[in-house]
Design a protein around this motif. Sequence first.
Motif, mmCIF file in Angstrom:
data_model
loop_
_atom_site.group_PDB
_atom_site.id
_atom_site.type_symbol
_atom_site.label_atom_id
_atom_site.label_comp_id
_atom_site.label_asym_id
_atom_site.label_seq_id
_atom_site.Cartn_x
_atom_site.Cartn_y
_atom_site.Cartn_z
ATOM 1 N N MET A 174 0.802 -1.147 -0.022
ATOM 2 C CA MET A 174 0.006 -0.038 0.138
ATOM 3 C C MET A 174 0.844 1.419 0.012
ATOM 4 O O MET A 174 0.650 2.424 -0.720
ATOM 5 C CB MET A 174 -0.896 -0.234 1.312
ATOM 6 N N THR A 175 1.909 1.333 0.808
ATOM 7 C CA THR A 175 2.771 2.454 0.862
ATOM 8 C C THR A 175 3.464 2.669 -0.478
ATOM 9 O O THR A 175 3.443 3.747 -0.746
ATOM 10 C CB THR A 175 3.857 2.386 1.852
ATOM 11 N N THR A 176 3.923 1.627 -1.040
ATOM 12 C CA THR A 176 4.648 1.655 -2.289
ATOM 13 C C THR A 176 3.777 2.282 -3.535
ATOM 14 O O THR A 176 3.990 3.159 -4.133
ATOM 15 C CB THR A 176 5.105 0.235 -2.783
ATOM 16 N N TYR A 177 2.547 1.763 -3.330
ATOM 17 C CA TYR A 177 1.591 2.427 -4.377
ATOM 18 C C TYR A 177 1.213 3.829 -4.186
ATOM 19 O O TYR A 177 1.216 4.622 -5.119
ATOM 20 C CB TYR A 177 -0.054 1.382 -4.083
ATOM 21 N N GLN A 178 0.991 4.088 -3.046
ATOM 22 C CA GLN A 178 0.750 5.529 -2.562
ATOM 23 C C GLN A 178 2.081 6.427 -2.874
ATOM 24 O O GLN A 178 1.698 7.448 -3.489
ATOM 25 C CB GLN A 178 0.396 5.836 -1.179
ATOM 26 N N VAL A 179 3.162 6.039 -2.391
ATOM 27 C CA VAL A 179 4.329 6.949 -2.886
ATOM 28 C C VAL A 179 4.557 6.897 -4.449
ATOM 29 O O VAL A 179 4.624 8.157 -5.037
ATOM 30 C CB VAL A 179 5.477 6.079 -2.048
ATOM 31 N N GLU A 180 4.203 5.985 -4.972
ATOM 32 C CA GLU A 180 4.220 5.869 -6.509
ATOM 33 C C GLU A 180 3.102 6.822 -7.064
ATOM 34 O O GLU A 180 3.471 7.249 -8.226
ATOM 35 C CB GLU A 180 4.462 4.637 -7.196
ATOM 36 N N HIS A 181 1.985 6.867 -6.672
ATOM 37 C CA HIS A 181 0.963 7.550 -6.938
ATOM 38 C C HIS A 181 1.437 9.137 -7.161
ATOM 39 O O HIS A 181 1.376 9.868 -7.874
ATOM 40 C CB HIS A 181 -0.215 7.258 -6.424
ATOM 41 N N ILE A 182 1.570 9.251 -5.517
ATOM 42 C CA ILE A 182 2.123 10.758 -5.478
ATOM 43 C C ILE A 182 3.214 11.251 -6.269
ATOM 44 O O ILE A 182 3.240 12.625 -6.747
ATOM 45 C CB ILE A 182 2.330 11.056 -3.983
ATOM 46 N N THR A 183 4.314 10.530 -6.487
ATOM 47 C CA THR A 183 5.447 10.902 -7.191
ATOM 48 C C THR A 183 5.050 10.759 -8.748
ATOM 49 O O THR A 183 6.074 11.108 -9.484
ATOM 50 C CB THR A 183 6.753 10.287 -6.440
ATOM 51 N N GLY A 184 3.976 10.434 -9.138
ATOM 52 C CA GLY A 184 3.938 10.408 -10.668
ATOM 53 C C GLY A 184 4.126 9.153 -11.534
ATOM 54 O O GLY A 184 3.742 8.978 -12.747
ATOM 55 N N ILE A 185 4.622 8.065 -10.762
ATOM 56 C CA ILE A 185 5.246 6.944 -11.337
ATOM 57 C C ILE A 185 3.775 6.105 -11.894
ATOM 58 O O ILE A 185 3.797 5.668 -13.128
ATOM 59 C CB ILE A 185 5.707 5.826 -10.453
ATOM 60 N N ILE A 186 2.942 6.147 -11.039
ATOM 61 C CA ILE A 186 1.510 5.317 -11.422
ATOM 62 C C ILE A 186 0.467 6.512 -12.150
ATOM 63 O O ILE A 186 0.010 5.980 -13.153
ATOM 64 C CB ILE A 186 1.046 4.855 -10.169
ATOM 65 N N SER A 187 0.527 7.673 -11.658
ATOM 66 C CA SER A 187 -0.655 8.429 -11.850
ATOM 67 C C SER A 187 -0.028 9.502 -12.922
ATOM 68 O O SER A 187 -0.976 10.029 -13.800
ATOM 69 C CB SER A 187 -0.891 9.483 -10.823
ATOM 70 N N GLY A 188 1.048 9.629 -13.329
ATOM 71 C CA GLY A 188 1.696 10.566 -14.377
ATOM 72 C C GLY A 188 1.673 11.990 -13.823
ATOM 73 O O GLY A 188 1.785 12.723 -14.470
ATOM 74 N N THR A 189 1.269 12.454 -12.492
ATOM 75 C CA THR A 189 1.186 13.591 -12.300
ATOM 76 C C THR A 189 2.361 13.750 -10.690
ATOM 77 O O THR A 189 1.986 12.834 -9.927
ATOM 78 C CB THR A 189 -0.227 13.840 -11.696
ATOM 79 N N GLU A 190 2.889 14.443 -10.678
ATOM 80 C CA GLU A 190 3.956 14.693 -9.534
ATOM 81 C C GLU A 190 3.188 15.560 -8.668
ATOM 82 O O GLU A 190 3.224 16.867 -9.076
ATOM 83 C CB GLU A 190 5.240 15.218 -10.065
ATOM 84 N N TYR A 191 2.604 15.382 -7.600
ATOM 85 C CA TYR A 191 1.791 16.022 -6.850
ATOM 86 C C TYR A 191 2.651 16.958 -6.012
ATOM 87 O O TYR A 191 3.839 16.766 -5.670
ATOM 88 C CB TYR A 191 1.023 15.388 -5.880
ATOM 89 N N SER A 192 2.303 18.239 -5.786
ATOM 90 C CA SER A 192 2.939 19.048 -4.730
ATOM 91 C C SER A 192 2.220 19.080 -3.271
ATOM 92 O O SER A 192 1.220 18.766 -3.280
ATOM 93 C CB SER A 192 2.937 20.626 -5.436
ATOM 94 N N PRO A 193 3.293 19.516 -2.691
ATOM 95 C CA PRO A 193 2.549 19.567 -1.130
ATOM 96 C C PRO A 193 1.504 20.561 -0.920
ATOM 97 O O PRO A 193 1.717 21.565 -1.694
ATOM 98 C CB PRO A 193 3.729 19.926 -0.182
ATOM 99 N N PRO A 194 0.631 20.496 -0.154
ATOM 100 C CA PRO A 194 -0.427 21.501 -0.102
ATOM 101 C C PRO A 194 0.035 22.907 0.403
ATOM 102 O O PRO A 194 1.277 22.733 1.093
ATOM 103 C CB PRO A 194 -1.302 20.979 0.996
ATOM 104 N N LYS A 195 -0.507 23.939 0.277
ATOM 105 C CA LYS A 195 -0.228 25.244 0.771
ATOM 106 C C LYS A 195 -0.524 25.161 2.425
ATOM 107 O O LYS A 195 -1.187 24.592 2.935
ATOM 108 C CB LYS A 195 -0.978 26.585 0.420
ATOM 109 N N CYS A 196 0.477 26.257 2.976
ATOM 110 C CA CYS A 196 0.248 26.125 4.447
ATOM 111 C C CYS A 196 -1.043 26.576 4.829
ATOM 112 O O CYS A 196 -1.602 25.866 5.882
ATOM 113 C CB CYS A 196 1.219 27.608 5.080
ATOM 114 N N VAL A 197 -2.081 27.286 4.158
ATOM 115 C CA VAL A 197 -3.267 27.729 4.804
ATOM 116 C C VAL A 197 -4.141 26.452 4.818
ATOM 117 O O VAL A 197 -4.782 26.020 5.779
ATOM 118 C CB VAL A 197 -4.132 28.548 3.578
#
Length: 330
Positions: free
Chosen positions: A273-296
């Motif tokens: 599950m962790t590998t899936y989530q990390v690969e999703h957030i970093t774009g390997i699976i999703s194709g989108t490299e997500y950015s961290p949310p803003k402070c607000v």
Amino acid sequence: MITDKFFVDYDYVSSPENINTAANSLSDRKPMLLALEYIKNIVKKYADKNRYNQVLDLKSFGIALWMIKLINQRNLTSRFIIEQRDVFENEILRLIKNDIESFIDYCHRAKINVFVSNNIIKIPFNFFITYNKKISGFKYRLIYQKMENGLIIVDEGQIAHLLRENFVEKINIIYNSINIDQAAQIFKSYQSEINLIRDEFIKINAKNEMKLGDVDFTKFPPCIIEYLNEIRDNQNLPHLARFTLVSFLHSIGMSNADMINIFRNVPDFNEKMTTYQVEHITGIISGTEYSPPKCVTLRSNHLCYMDDDPLCRKINHPLEYYKKKKFRKS
Ligand code: SF4
């Protein structure tokens, strides 16, 4: 009385008089010796990054908590609370199965309204939404809950998990309220033994410091440091904190393998599950490299830990914090 069968009584543990009497009793030294032995074993196991769970009796648990306060090492305190949190959860499950009256009695003593009838457990809505935040999994999301007359119906596992989070909160409050001078006075006959435990722990802790590859830990914003500390202390992180941590570490160049290794410390670690989530957030699976949310966004989700950090007042994004600090120092 539940105190004969169960190791937690918050009123008992909060009282310096009770702890003094238990720790310095000449007729019954067992609780004091058990507490000392337990803390020494936690320290020993910490050296090998192993756990040390043991059910303590009411007096030993109280003595151990006060002694931990006197030792005053943040990581040892976290380890103690986490070990006892897991013991607590198992004991709650045991009570639910074998001694439902004692379970109800514990909840009432802890000022938690639970309603049990025909093996169905119901809890107030507010209690659920206060403690579900730190627990991952769909079973703890509000949308999946069954409600009846404003109460939420929970199974044994859910109530044990929620009570566990409540236990951690209560123990932290008591720990923070303990006067360290009073603790020193109570344990003055054991001072040299306690000093040895502290010295041993400091040595081990220095060796166990988390490695973060090439990224510069000293420039991390307080929120990211807090998430890492929670992971290091084997706590579960809320979903948004995990997302923020992974997207932040990815943005500053940490490899996926190093990130997955960091998450090995969380109690509900699941490699797949962790590998899936990390690969999703970093774009390997999703194709989108997500950015961290803003402070607000982090602030509105109670995941901002800026306190009085002056740089946090001037920035709007955790990555901005990292870049500004890096730039300043170079
Ligand atoms: S102000 Fe932003 S960077 Fe600072 S702790 Fe809060 S969320 Fe993190």
